[in-house]
Design an enzyme around this catalytic site. Structure first.
Site, PDB file in Angstrom:
ATOM      1  N   HIS A 106      46.684  67.927  84.350  1.00 51.22           N
ATOM      2  CA  HIS A 106      46.884  69.209  83.675  1.00 51.22           C
ATOM      3  C   HIS A 106      48.153  69.205  82.806  1.00 51.22           C
ATOM      4  CE1 HIS A 106      47.504  73.756  83.726  1.00 51.22           C
ATOM      5  NE2 HIS A 106      46.273  73.620  83.288  1.00 51.22           N
ATOM      6  N   HIS A 112      48.794  82.706  78.536  1.00 50.59           N
ATOM      7  CA  HIS A 112      48.625  81.383  79.131  1.00 50.59           C
ATOM      8  C   HIS A 112      49.970  80.703  79.396  1.00 50.59           C
ATOM      9  CE1 HIS A 112      47.170  77.056  79.114  1.00 50.59           C
ATOM     10  NE2 HIS A 112      46.319  77.627  79.941  1.00 50.59           N
ATOM     11  N   LYS A 157      53.479  79.617  81.067  1.00 43.96           N
ATOM     12  CA  LYS A 157      53.921  79.376  82.443  1.00 43.96           C
ATOM     13  C   LYS A 157      55.452  79.363  82.413  1.00 43.96           C
ATOM     14  CE  LYS A 157      50.004  76.735  81.642  1.00 43.96           C
ATOM     15  NZ  LYS A 157      48.973  77.658  81.973  1.00 43.96           N
TER      16      LYS A 157
END
Length: 526
Positions: A265, A445, A447
């Site tokens: 990821h 989205h 982080k």
């Protein structure tokens, strides 16, 4: 109709169907073996059927007891034990078979051995422990957080003199990113969870092709499952024909196993070893708002220039060589000298991943340590809020200490089940004093963790089980950098566009809450 047919006959649909078929065959095979053993016992041991039935029941209970004992004493997250225990107790022998097949969420042994071998072989590239200790002394209140990360992951070294730049959207990121790719003279390394055909990827790919023709070494690694519905199965071979050294990470095989849960990821870009990028942005149109399937896509990235790029180089080359089953000298890609930028604070890039590659859940530990060290506020952005008990308690305890804890989540979901699970965690957090905001223009989205304006994280690590347990991830922990000023301004602007959630907002009908509670029990497995 055309879109439906495209999805129906896509590789993703084929893989899903394959998994269902193989799993069905496995279950039928287990049932056939049980029936065969039962028939064999009846013919070999001439006892009455009631005794045989009781004998099989006792055998089944013994197997279940051993499986429950094994599960209860395993070194795994407590939240993952509960669904497996339920599976065993509710499905008996079939539950045991499913537990034995799927509960081992570990990479292949050869991958683990290669990973540790590569890391051990290149430890000499990291600064000495004495140098690190001297740097940490300059951090003041944040020295403990930095030392905790360094002790957990020796590759997570602290650097100073590295220039940082924050991008508050894909639109701001894209032109600078492409310009840096254009400037490459020696090599380009790209590692992304998703690449997807479209305008943005075409613009990036055109640069990569041109640079490859000029003699620049171009390497690309993308995750097979992450990009499954975006590019064809043989896309890595197409890239190789165009001069790009391309590999798929952990290619999907039609085998029923939890190994496929382990995905790459990470989002890493390195240009000539001097410039590096990471953050939430993948190489696809929706990330830069050339497409808007979920309203406005809010994302972020950070650019590093200087010695702090070294860990990104090592992270990329480690997984790249692990996937290719090769070994090379990483020092060939480390510049001999780095330009030093004064007054830029400190950066500590780090990686995270599944056991046994990483001994602990480093991503979650960093977040919790920041929460524990915060005095004024902690601002958080995450697309998913599917957390374990440890994280929930850290958030609530920080709020109870008087820290202003705020979390921004999406208002427009990209995955409805994940969105429902996210909202199901609102009530406990709101009652504990945590403020939750939903980004009303669309999907966020990013982080991000920002603490008191002095320490913060920008990277790929979501607040969900997949990021915190299963995936390879990466991020940059920053202290007193100029990029954090941009993060603070961005968070303030995003709060202004978001709606504060109340207890009334968190309440839903009884059926919805019941479904969410059931889903939450099994969330750690997926």
């Amino acid at each position: 109709m055309k879109r439906f047919l495209k999805k129906l006959f896509s590789r993703f649909s084929f893989v899903a169907l394959t998994i269902i078929l193989i799993f069905t065959v496995d279950v039928l095979l287990v049932a056939a073996i049980v029936l065969f053993l039962y028939g064999l016992c009846v013919h070999v041991f001439p006892v009455s059927e009631p005794y045989m039935v009781w004998g099989l029941r006792v055998l089944n209970w013994i197997i279940m007891f051993l499986a429950v004992l094994h599960c209860s004493n395993r070194d795994m997250l407590p939240e993952t034990k509960i669904p497996w225990l339920l599976c065993i107790l509710l499905l008996n022998s079939f539950g045991v078979a499913i537990y034995l097949t799927f509960s081992t969420n570990r990479p292949l042994k050869r991958q683990s051995a290669a990973f540790h071998r590569l890391r051990a072989a290149h430890e000499y590239l990291e600064p000495s422990a004495e140098e690190q200790k001297k740097l940490r002394e300059e951090l003041g209140d944040w020295a403990d957080e930095s030392e905790a990360l360094y002790c957990e992951n020796r590759n997570a070294a602290l650097y100073t003199g590295t220039k940082t730049e924050y991008f508050d959207s894909g639109e701001a990121f894209a032109p600078r990113f492409i310009a840096d790719l254009e400037s490459a003279k020696e090599y380009i390394f790209l590692e992304y969870f998703i690449i997807s055909k479209g305008k943005f990827w075409t613009a990036v790919l055109n640069v990569l092709r041109r640079k490859a023709e000029e003699g620049v070494e171009v390497r690309l690694m993308y995750d097979d499952v992450g990009s499954m519905s975006k590019v064809r199965a043989s896309y890595h071979k197409i890239m190789r024909k165009q001069g790009i050294q391309c590999v798929k990470f952990n290619p999907f095989l039609p085998v029923v196993t939890n190994v496929h849960n382990t995905r790459d990821h990470r989002k890493i870009a390195v240009i000539d070893g001097r410039i590096g990028y990471t953050g939430g942005l993948n190489l696809a149109d929706e990330y830069v708002n050339l497409e808007s399937p979920y309203g406005h896509w809010k994302d972020s990235a950070v650019r590093l220039e200087g010695e702090g790029v070294k860990p990104l180089i090592v992270m990329f080359l480690t997984l790249y060589n692990m996937q290719r089953r090769s070994t090379e000298d990483f020092s060939a890609y480390i510049p001999e000298r780095y330009e030093r930028f004064e007054g830029e604070g400190y950066v500590q890039p780090y990686g995270d991943g599944p056991r046994p590659m990483y001994a602990r859940q480093i991503g979650e530990d960093v977040y919790i340590n920041l929460l524990n060290g915060a005095k004024g506020y902690v601002y958080i952005a995450t697309p998913y809020l599917i957390i374990d008990y440890r994280m929930r308690e850290a958030l609530v305890m920080a709020a109870e200490r008087g820290v202003d804890v705020r979390i921004i989540t999406p208002h427009v979901p990209d995955k409805k089940i994940a969105f429902s699970l996210t909202r199901s965690n609102y009530m406990a957090l709101i009652k504990g004093g945590v403020k939750i905001y939903e980004y009303t223009p669309g999907f966020i989205h990013s982080k991000i963790f920002l603490c008191d304006g002095e320490a913060g994280v920008v990277g790929t690590i979501n607040l969900d089980y997949r990021s915190l347990m299963h995936h390879y991830e990466n991020a940059v922990l920053m202290y007193k950098t100029k990029a954090l000023e941009g993060v603070k301004a961005d968070m303030d602007a995003t709060f202004a566009k978001s709606k504060l959630q109340t207890e009334e907002d968190a309440k839903k009908n009884v059926v919805w809450r019941l479904l969410c509670e059931i889903a939450k029990v099994f969330a750690p497995l997926f």
